[in-house]
Write a protein that holds these residues in place. Sequence first.
Motif, PDB file in Angstrom:
ATOM      1  N   ASN A 462       0.808  -1.206   0.000  1.00 33.22           N
ATOM      2  CA  ASN A 462       0.000   0.000   0.000  1.00 33.22           C
ATOM      3  C   ASN A 462       0.852   1.271   0.000  1.00 33.22           C
ATOM      4  O   ASN A 462       1.996   1.266   0.415  1.00 33.22           O
ATOM      5  CB  ASN A 462      -0.892   0.017   1.237  1.00 33.22           C
ATOM      6  N   TYR A 463       0.270   2.313  -0.412  1.00 33.45           N
ATOM      7  CA  TYR A 463       0.896   3.639  -0.398  1.00 33.45           C
ATOM      8  C   TYR A 463       2.176   3.689  -1.242  1.00 33.45           C
ATOM      9  O   TYR A 463       3.086   4.454  -0.963  1.00 33.45           O
ATOM     10  CB  TYR A 463       1.193   4.086   1.034  1.00 33.45           C
ATOM     11  N   GLY A 561       2.692   7.406  -1.115  1.00 32.51           N
ATOM     12  CA  GLY A 561       1.355   7.870  -0.762  1.00 32.51           C
ATOM     13  C   GLY A 561       1.216   7.981   0.739  1.00 32.51           C
ATOM     14  O   GLY A 561       2.122   7.614   1.491  1.00 32.51           O
ATOM     15  N   PHE A 562       0.113   8.472   1.145  1.00 30.25           N
ATOM     16  CA  PHE A 562      -0.126   8.644   2.583  1.00 30.25           C
ATOM     17  C   PHE A 562      -1.479   8.055   2.948  1.00 30.25           C
ATOM     18  O   PHE A 562      -2.361   7.944   2.108  1.00 30.25           O
ATOM     19  CB  PHE A 562      -0.140  10.130   2.957  1.00 30.25           C
ATOM     20  N   ASP A 563      -1.594   7.747   4.214  1.00 30.56           N
ATOM     21  CA  ASP A 563      -2.902   7.374   4.727  1.00 30.56           C
ATOM     22  C   ASP A 563      -3.646   8.669   5.005  1.00 30.56           C
ATOM     23  O   ASP A 563      -3.526   9.262   6.064  1.00 30.56           O
ATOM     24  CB  ASP A 563      -2.732   6.543   6.002  1.00 30.56           C
ATOM     25  N   LYS A 906      -7.544   0.015   0.387  1.00 28.95           N
ATOM     26  CA  LYS A 906      -7.861   1.143   1.249  1.00 28.95           C
ATOM     27  C   LYS A 906      -7.336   2.465   0.673  1.00 28.95           C
ATOM     28  O   LYS A 906      -8.026   3.487   0.663  1.00 28.95           O
ATOM     29  CB  LYS A 906      -7.248   0.888   2.618  1.00 28.95           C
TER      30      LYS A 906
END
Lengths: 1389, 269
Positions: A462-463, A561-563, A906
Amino acid sequence: MKIKASRERKFEAIIQIVLLIGSIISFGYLIRDFSDNIVSAVEISDSDVTNIQNNVRNEGQDPNQLLNLDNNFINRMLNSFVPQAPSINSGDFLNGINSNTGGVKVCTKTKDNKICQQITGNSCQENCEGECLDGTLKTLPENSVCSLGTCIDKTEGICSSESPKKYCEDLGGEWKHQEEDSIPECVKGCCHLADQPIFTTEGSCKKQAESHGLEFGVGADFNGEIVEEYSCLISFEGEKEGACVFSVDDESKKGCKLTTKTECETLTERNDNFFEDVLCSNPDLGTSCLRQNSTNCIEGLDEIYWFDSCGNKENIYSSITDQSWNEGKILKNVESCTLGEPGDWLKNQGICGNCDRLQGSICGNKTAEQKLDDATQGVVCLDTSCVDDSGKRRENGESWCAYQSSIGLPGPDVPGLDSLRNSITNPALSFLAGARATDTPGSLHFRKFCNNGKIEISACDNYRNQICVEEQTPKEETEDYLSQASCRLNRWQECLAYNPGSAEARLMGFAGKNAGNLLKAKLELTCGLDPDCFVKTVDMIRDKEYDTFKFSYCAPRYPPGFDMKDNPDAANQLCAQASQQCTVVYVNMLIEGWTCKGNCECEKPTFAKEMNDLCTSLGDCGSEVNYLGNQPGGKGYIITTKDKKDLWSNLGGLPFGDLFGGGFGIGNLANPLDAEPIKEEYIPLTQPEILDKIRHSWIVETFGSLDISRILSGDADSGTPNVETNNEKGGISAGLIVGGTGATALAAAYAFPSSLAVGGGFSHATVIGSIPNPALAGFGGGALGAGLGLAVTGFLIKMLGIGPGLPAAATYALMGTGAVAGALVGYQYATAGTFCAGGPLGCMLAVAVLLIIVFLKILGIGEVKEKKIMFECRPWVAPTGEPIGKCEQCGKDKLSDGAESFPCNKYSCQSIAQNCKYILETEGTAEHGGGLCVTADINDVSPPRIIDVWKDVLTTGYSYSEKPYDQGFSIEKNSGGCMNQFEQLKFGFILDEYGWCRISGERKEKFEEMTAIGGISQNQSFVLSGYDLSSLSIEGLKSEEKNDISLYVVCEDAVGKTNIDKPYIINLCVDPKDLTAPVINNVNSGGDVLPYNTETQTVNVYTDEKSECKWSYNEGVFGDLPNSMTCNIDDGDRDVRGFECRSEVVLQGETTSICIKCKDHPEWQNTENENRRNENSECIKIELKKSNSELKIDSIYPNNVTITTGRNIPSLTIKTSTSGGLDGNADCFFSLDNSPNELMFETGTNIHKQILGTGTSSLQEKFYSLKLRCVDKANNVATNTTSFEIKRDLINPNIARIYENSRRLYVVTDEPSQCAFLNKPIKERKNACNFNVDEALEIGNIISIEDSSQGYLHGVEFDTKKPYYLRCKDLYGNEKTGECDIVVKGGFV
Amino acid sequence: MKHKNYKENFSLIWMNKRGQTSIFIIVAIVIFVAVLLVYFFYPNIKNVVSGEFSPSNEIENCLQSDLKENIVTLSNQGGYLDPEGFILYQNDKVKYLCYTSQYYLPCKVQQALIKKHFEDELNSVLKTKAETCISNLVAEFKRRGYEVSASSKVDTKVEIVPQRMEFTIMAPMSVTKENTQTYDEFKFNIPSEMYNILMISTSIIDFESTYGNSETNLYTQNYPNIKIDKAELDEGSTVYTVNEVTTKEKFRFASRSLAWPGGYGRETQ
């Protein structure tokens, strides 16, 4: 005059000496200062970075040193390099390590049960359940419980690296503080085990050989020279196969098995029955096996094989059967038919079975499309390749990357060639030059994999913490290529480390205006060669003389990327690195008024675009579209002046028409093209390792020496003031050395016009000091005066600062006028000795120039103004207010390989809109195993609301009630009736938001206790089955009656709100119709066989519903059956077997058959509903069978006997036998003097035994009553009672008579006895009668029993010369003690 | 007339020498086959008729379902019946066999010698159940009228070897009826490819602890019967499921290694 001149010269000389000395000292100081910085810079580049890497990788450094070092380094790098960035300490980069942690400790066991974890000292108490050890895992002493090493399982020969000591030894492992590779017993090699290769250790090889029953070195061996697994697996061909022939007794031909020689020898116990490389069907062998009887696949092998009629494998299938059979000899794979050729590996799919998984085929069952030409064969070489969504063939095992958006840099993105790209300086070509990272927020990299004909997809981390890398290798003899892809770490953090620290930046600052180029060159040779990074150059220089805003920065090529939802502030620090300030310089010009002279581009949209490109390249920052191409929900950046005035509208709103010919407003800075996945683009899998130590140190050394040489060679002259200025201004970064500092220099330049450029003041002063004495000649005075006039004018222009505002012509005019005035005054002075007395012209001119200058000063001409433009880079903001359904599109977008969908995750979900919520558990509704993205309003406090019924899904013949649906709704049958148990009713409803619902027939307290309706959706539907209402807890419905039921529906939305307290109620009625006759579930008729003497038998049947039942000896309709049964017809009478009906049946003969039938609804008997009752059409037949005869106890032992024993009563085995009954066998119970309830020791058949009197239950001398009871499986019972008496004989036998006859001595006893004698005393005994019978018997002095049937008469050879000491004992061991029964001496008693 | 002919024919057959010989041969073959059948299948027939009692079978039947059930549990939970330090994945508590709470670092082995631990866990199940089964066996012997002398101590051993799992119950006993039989231990096997699965899992953990990540395709290519599912979860955890496609056995475990934070600046654990 001379003296005066001498004094002036002396003074001049002294000044020069002082200046020289001062300069030397100052210069020396500076050199020293710079040298320190150079050393520092070298250390940072080499040792600091290396140390940090080592620390990260090896953890082997002292924690405090680590912390200090990191803090210093990163702070130096960032805080000074980017002045606007908030302070970023090492903790942010190394996650959790900061100076206030209490140092690094090792927790032996954490509270969440992880062992040997490094934690910070301060968190020991909170997180550690075990002991907190000082140091890191690498620095722990060797004997520490958590010391890491290799754990060796000596038994299995298996090694585990990086294992904590204690936990290895606790399991019986041997722990060594060495790397696995350096331990000989852990080195893997190739183990040949029987017919299979295994890549393992030698110890494991031995162990496995043992478990296979093989002797190591004979049936198994180990080759340590093969160190690659694949090489091992292909290295071993196994033992050669051949025909193993054996004789079959009842057949004329021989049997055969295709096997190895070893197995053949085991099988036949001979060594001459094996024929290597020969097929069993070879006629020379004379076997019964016929060739090529069938084809099939073999597990573990790729190819199709022929099988002979005996089931033996033959050669690989080929439609040319003779060729395949190979004259009855084994044909190697390579010599078999060829399935295909490069480019078409399945060309001969219909005729050849030489499948090869590496070339995309494997033996499998034929399909409609794939089959052999011979239709009788059921297998084929199946194509294991895949076709991706763009139609491209992918081989089995091939993997490739797919992207959600554009990746990397736009244009010709060739990693490692940033220097080439940066040579394109025209900003209009920045698209081609790849001036920004294009990975969009929400986009991930995916890896796809062709696995036996099926494409599998998996998201990289992710990210974008992982990126998908792919290597393409050309396929043999084709133009196509094979891809291998994997997800690898995105080393974006390391890009930031390429940027110089403050010391290095300050050093570069000595290059003055060249500092920017120096920095750029450095980054191109480091960052630019790193495949994960690129050099972003922001270049606002349009006027090479006055513009200064230009700098380079190493940014991630694939920005992270970021949450954005759960941790929105996380990005602030990183994004802030792109926050920069540009100083625009304005000058008050004589004619034009205030005019921009420097860094004017910073007031144009180009500045916003360039800075935004840097901003978006750092991560999810700035203004950028999301992966769907939608505009962001926030500005992403802010541009302000020093007074914080937002320039968004008047700067950002400026058209870009000049550059791009279109209306590029700020909002449009986000390039929708970035969201387009790039087909066929890939990141090469094999890239040179970044941060190579040698390369890194070489670069640093090169730059260091360069700068030293530059400084020493005098370049520092121009650089020093700038650096000093920078330092005074508070440590402006290298990036802004060119921008900010350059602007200051620019302002200074305007203060000293071009002819008096930077340093001009100093030069000018030098010029003054260098002018020759004007008194030397007549015209010399004029010349000197001209010079002085020029100088003074220039000095005044400089001093008053009007120069920048003057056009060149005006400046020249003023200075020229001043020079003329000076010349006239000087000439006058030289010739006349007075300044103005010789003529006023010179003085007038001089005064005029002075007045003009003063006047210009009063007008403010030449004033310089700095305007600071602040660009603040902020985290990217997801779009707001996206329409309902937009979030749900997650996962349904295109990928670069043409796929229409991907697993929604997500990160992607949250990037679509701010009101999107990601749900992992979706009860199987999501595709590809990903989650579901739904529109969720976090401010929503109400559960999902039913806004409508779903008419489309409602079962025909039913209708919903009308609105409102706040409480639920009703469903009715259009015909007016109710749903019955044979119907299924599908209904549905529509929620106002996404949610999932559950249903139950009764109120539940918990959502989870209810039955799930389906996945998360706005449209919910459910099928209610009349058969299975009980699954919804709907019980006790009355059949043939209207039952009103309520279904309770509870829904939960994405934020967890449910209406469990107030469920929706769906009302409907059911009328279970009874169309079936009663079912008799259970019959009890006393067993399969009844006892012999049974006359009547009670028969019980159990029905599934209340019934009326009848029976008869003959079959007939229900109404004709004569005998009624008594039935339970109350609800409470039902037990687990059903409703009971019973009747007494009189048996007829040995076997009695009866027919039972039942009829439901007994309550409707003789009513109008009588004809609705259902009765059995078929009999339930019951056969009642009696035993053939009575069970009998045939014999008993002991039976009315007296058992005489000696002093000790031995055990007694009682025996009995049975017959009759079911089959003569029975279980028998016995007792002595009690009721017979003890199962005999050996029973169950027709012979039964029991041992009495063993152990503690010894028999007594008494009369016993023995009772027996035997029961067979038909419950026949037989009993019997007998008795026996046990008596003990304690009396010695007596000799009744003794006589001699025919030289034999005869002894007659009064009871059966055993007699013996001695002729002399036993040795060492004085008394010859001191013996017992057994002793005499032992030495052979037996007196034989003459009458064996009685045992009374005994005889022995009689020698009258010898004495005979006689003794006798009876059968129970009774004999006299210490005396003879009789003594015969000399023939007399 | 017809009747007469029939009689004549009948007597001809019997009187015919060749006919008699044929009948004798047929009868002989039937008897021979019957003898052969009895000879070869007598033990089976005996078993069917008398229901011969096999203590080993009794023990195996008693234990097998429990063992298989627990093997599935162990397989789904990283070799632990009641794991500590696990991640919840598809409602299973999947044990971390390699774990680091930190970012950027390879994991530390949480359970070395996973095969041995698997055996130990299974052995604990076996031992508990074996005591009951031995008690049942003793009771059954007694019910059948045997005198039983059995040790109260029951030891067990589980060994996972290539292609099978071996179970040994060491419960010495002697039973006496007409004669005495002595049993030192009861042994039985369950066919299983768990050995290979655990060896590959060990190798994966080695990769995880050394390099931080494992490329599972290599295993799949080298061992066609092995399929490895690698589920990468949030927070850097990975759940590996090593499947044996022919026997449908699997072994699932978790690892957290070389985890990277979710974007810059995410909070550390």
